[in-house]
Motif scaffolding. Structure first.
Motif, PDB file in Angstrom:
ATOM      1  N   ARG A  62       0.950  -1.181   0.012  1.00  0.00           N
ATOM      2  CA  ARG A  62       0.043   0.063   0.191  1.00  0.00           C
ATOM      3  C   ARG A  62       0.845   1.178  -0.009  1.00  0.00           C
ATOM      4  O   ARG A  62       1.736   1.289   0.836  1.00  0.00           O
ATOM      5  N   ARG A  99      -4.430   3.189  10.679  1.00  0.00           N
ATOM      6  CA  ARG A  99      -5.507   2.210  10.124  1.00  0.00           C
ATOM      7  C   ARG A  99      -5.282   2.009   8.641  1.00  0.00           C
ATOM      8  O   ARG A  99      -5.690   0.654   8.549  1.00  0.00           O
ATOM      9  N   ARG A 100      -4.522   2.548   7.844  1.00  0.00           N
ATOM     10  CA  ARG A 100      -4.085   2.177   6.611  1.00  0.00           C
ATOM     11  C   ARG A 100      -3.236   1.067   6.628  1.00  0.00           C
ATOM     12  O   ARG A 100      -3.136  -0.039   5.953  1.00  0.00           O
ATOM     13  N   GLU A 103      -5.056  -2.273   7.757  1.00  0.00           N
ATOM     14  CA  GLU A 103      -5.496  -2.635   6.399  1.00  0.00           C
ATOM     15  C   GLU A 103      -5.078  -3.521   5.534  1.00  0.00           C
ATOM     16  O   GLU A 103      -5.216  -4.491   4.841  1.00  0.00           O
ATOM     17  N   THR A 104      -3.887  -2.998   5.328  1.00  0.00           N
ATOM     18  CA  THR A 104      -2.704  -3.556   4.468  1.00  0.00           C
ATOM     19  C   THR A 104      -2.413  -5.041   4.947  1.00  0.00           C
ATOM     20  O   THR A 104      -2.585  -5.895   4.104  1.00  0.00           O
ATOM     21  N   GLU A 106      -4.296  -6.829   6.753  1.00  0.00           N
ATOM     22  CA  GLU A 106      -5.580  -7.615   6.488  1.00  0.00           C
ATOM     23  C   GLU A 106      -5.815  -8.230   5.346  1.00  0.00           C
ATOM     24  O   GLU A 106      -6.500  -9.322   5.039  1.00  0.00           O
ATOM     25  N   LEU A 107      -5.430  -7.311   4.317  1.00  0.00           N
ATOM     26  CA  LEU A 107      -5.663  -7.676   3.018  1.00  0.00           C
ATOM     27  C   LEU A 107      -4.325  -8.480   2.264  1.00  0.00           C
ATOM     28  O   LEU A 107      -4.421  -8.721   1.142  1.00  0.00           O
ATOM     29  N   GLU A 321      -3.415   1.030  -2.747  1.00  0.00           N
ATOM     30  CA  GLU A 321      -4.035   2.549  -2.826  1.00  0.00           C
ATOM     31  C   GLU A 321      -2.464   3.104  -3.705  1.00  0.00           C
ATOM     32  O   GLU A 321      -1.432   2.777  -3.498  1.00  0.00           O
ATOM     33  N   ARG A 374     -10.087 -10.373  -1.489  1.00  0.00           N
ATOM     34  CA  ARG A 374     -10.561  -9.242  -0.757  1.00  0.00           C
ATOM     35  C   ARG A 374      -9.720  -8.073  -1.135  1.00  0.00           C
ATOM     36  O   ARG A 374     -10.237  -6.889  -0.930  1.00  0.00           O
ATOM     37  N   HIS A 378     -11.380  -4.447  -2.143  1.00  0.00           N
ATOM     38  CA  HIS A 378     -10.896  -3.143  -1.479  1.00  0.00           C
ATOM     39  C   HIS A 378     -10.608  -2.207  -2.717  1.00  0.00           C
ATOM     40  O   HIS A 378     -10.622  -1.064  -2.686  1.00  0.00           O
TER      41      HIS A 378
END
Ligand code: SF4
Length: 399
Positions: A62, A99-100, A103-104, A106-107, A321, A374, A378
């Motif tokens: 990300r 938070r980003r 998420e990174t 998690e994915l 992203e 996922r 996303h």
């Protein structure tokens, strides 16, 4: 040296592992038949990766753009906002960044690329604080970020040396430097597109300092802003000479200039054939750089596939992203299943890699491909968001 027989003998020497001169590289880049160039580059790639030459890699990462506020005003950049442009400028807070990062992971991502403008207030302390916070919460996340330009800037803001800046951000959690900011290293084209950036020689000097301090990096090249073929090869020569001194560049990643929303609008982009020729000549000329990355983000998936037959061994990242290159018009996106399929249809076995290029998952059996992607869902949610919600969410530079 443009006789057909001469070109073929240089290609044969390069394909057999011999070193070619910058003059020979210019001649090959300009005049060698495209197919012959690709065949020679592929021979070099196959020999370097004998035993795993059937594999092509990708990484999940990300890009986290922490600010677009920048004092450097590069003429090709569609991402930055001048400090006084408060309507356009923004900065993320630490909670948003963390938070980003969450998420990174998690994915399935393994790496973040912390990338942003040269903010007038961000010295070494800013990066120490943020990298330490990220590593405290997510020790497994690799911070492959920044580059020589940011180091030069932060050292100036903190009134310290680049050595001190590198040691401090490395101690705080930076794992490796991205190759961002290389743009074009020779004097003339660099001044034309990034007049306020450090010189190309200085960019290399800082990268070499980092390598000697144990922080490796990648290297990049921005093609298509009006540079000559000789200047493109001079860029490669500067990287090869630097690599002979330190050996710290893990990869070379050329990518094409995107002409929208910036001050260079109207200049020609590099053609896709020029891009493929660059991938091939980089594999032949940079005999001391292990990995050549095909950058499909700016050239498209089909060209990404072709690059694997012209010397590239890696297709870079599935970016959760990306906002910098896309701000300038890059339109290509991919998710994990797509990139696996794309590599497979190029005749290679896809493998997810780590930042340091070890294979994490080899997708050697299509029956075992991930079904619940996922990453894909996303990416589509970012794409929708990118059209409306946040000025940053449009697509950053390859690394
Ligand atoms: S490329 Fe980087 S340094 Fe140059 S203007 Fe854009 S954000 Fe600033």
């Amino acid at each position: 040296m443009t006789e057909k027989a001469d070109l073929q003998s240089v290609l044969d020497r390069a394909a057999a592992g011999g070193r070619i001169t910058p003059e020979e590289a210019v001649a090959l880049y300009r005049d060698a038949p495209l197919h012959a160039l690709g065949t020679a580059a592929d021979a070099v790639r196959r020999r370097r990766y004998a035993g795993t030459e059937h594999i092509a890699t990708y990484i999940i990462e990300r890009n986290i753009n922490y600010t677009n506020v920048c004092v450097t005003a590069c003429r090709f950049c569609a991402f930055y906002a001048a400090p006084k442009d408060t309507a356009k400028g923004w900065t993320r807070d630490l909670d948003d960044i963390l938070r980003r990062c969450a998420e990174t992971i998690e994915l399935g991502g393994t790496q973040i690329m912390f990338q942003g403008g040269h903010h007038p207030d961000f010295g070494v302390e800013y990066y120490e604080k943020h990298f330490a916070a990220i590593k405290k919460e997510f020790p497994e996340l690799v911070i492959h970020s920044l580059g020589a330009s940011e180091v030069e800037h932060m050292a100036r803001i903190s009134k310290t040396t680049v050595e001190d800046a590198i040691e401090r951000i490395h101690a705080a959690g930076l794992d490796s430097f991205a190759g961002a900011g290389a743009e074009l290293l020779p004097v003339r084209p660099r001044k034309a597109i990034a007049p306020l950036k450090e010189s190309g020689e200085r960019w290399l000097e800082i990268m070499e300092t980092a390598h000697r301090l144990g922080v490796e990096s990648t290297s990049t090249m921005l093609m298509g802003t009006g540079e000559t073929n000789a200047e493109r090869i001079e860029h490669l020569r500067m990287i090869r000479d630097s690599q002979d001194r330190t050996g710290g560049f893990r990869a070379f990643i050329p990518y094409t200039y995107q002409p929208e929303n910036n001050h260079l609008k109207g200049r020609t982009q590099a053609t896709l054939f020029e891009y493929l020729r660059m991938i091939a000549i980089a594999r032949l000329f940079l005999d001391n750089v292990a990995h050549i990355q095909g950058s499909w983000l700016t050239t498209g998936k089909e060209v990404g596939q072709l690059s694997l037959h012209y010397g590239a061994d890696d297709l870079g990242s599935i970016m959760l992203e990306e906002n910098v290159v896309s701000s300038a018009g890059a339109k290509h996106r991919s998710n994990r299943l797509e990139i696996i399929d794309l590599i497979r249809k190029a005749g290679r076995v896809p493998a997810q890699r780590a930042t340091t290029y070890e294979h994490l998952v080899v997708h050697d059996d299509p029956a075992n491909d991930p079904v619940d992607d996922r990453v894909a869902s996303h990416i589509s949610s970012i794409a929708i968001d990118g059209g409306t919600a946040h000025p940053e969410l449009k697509l950053l530079a390859p690394n």
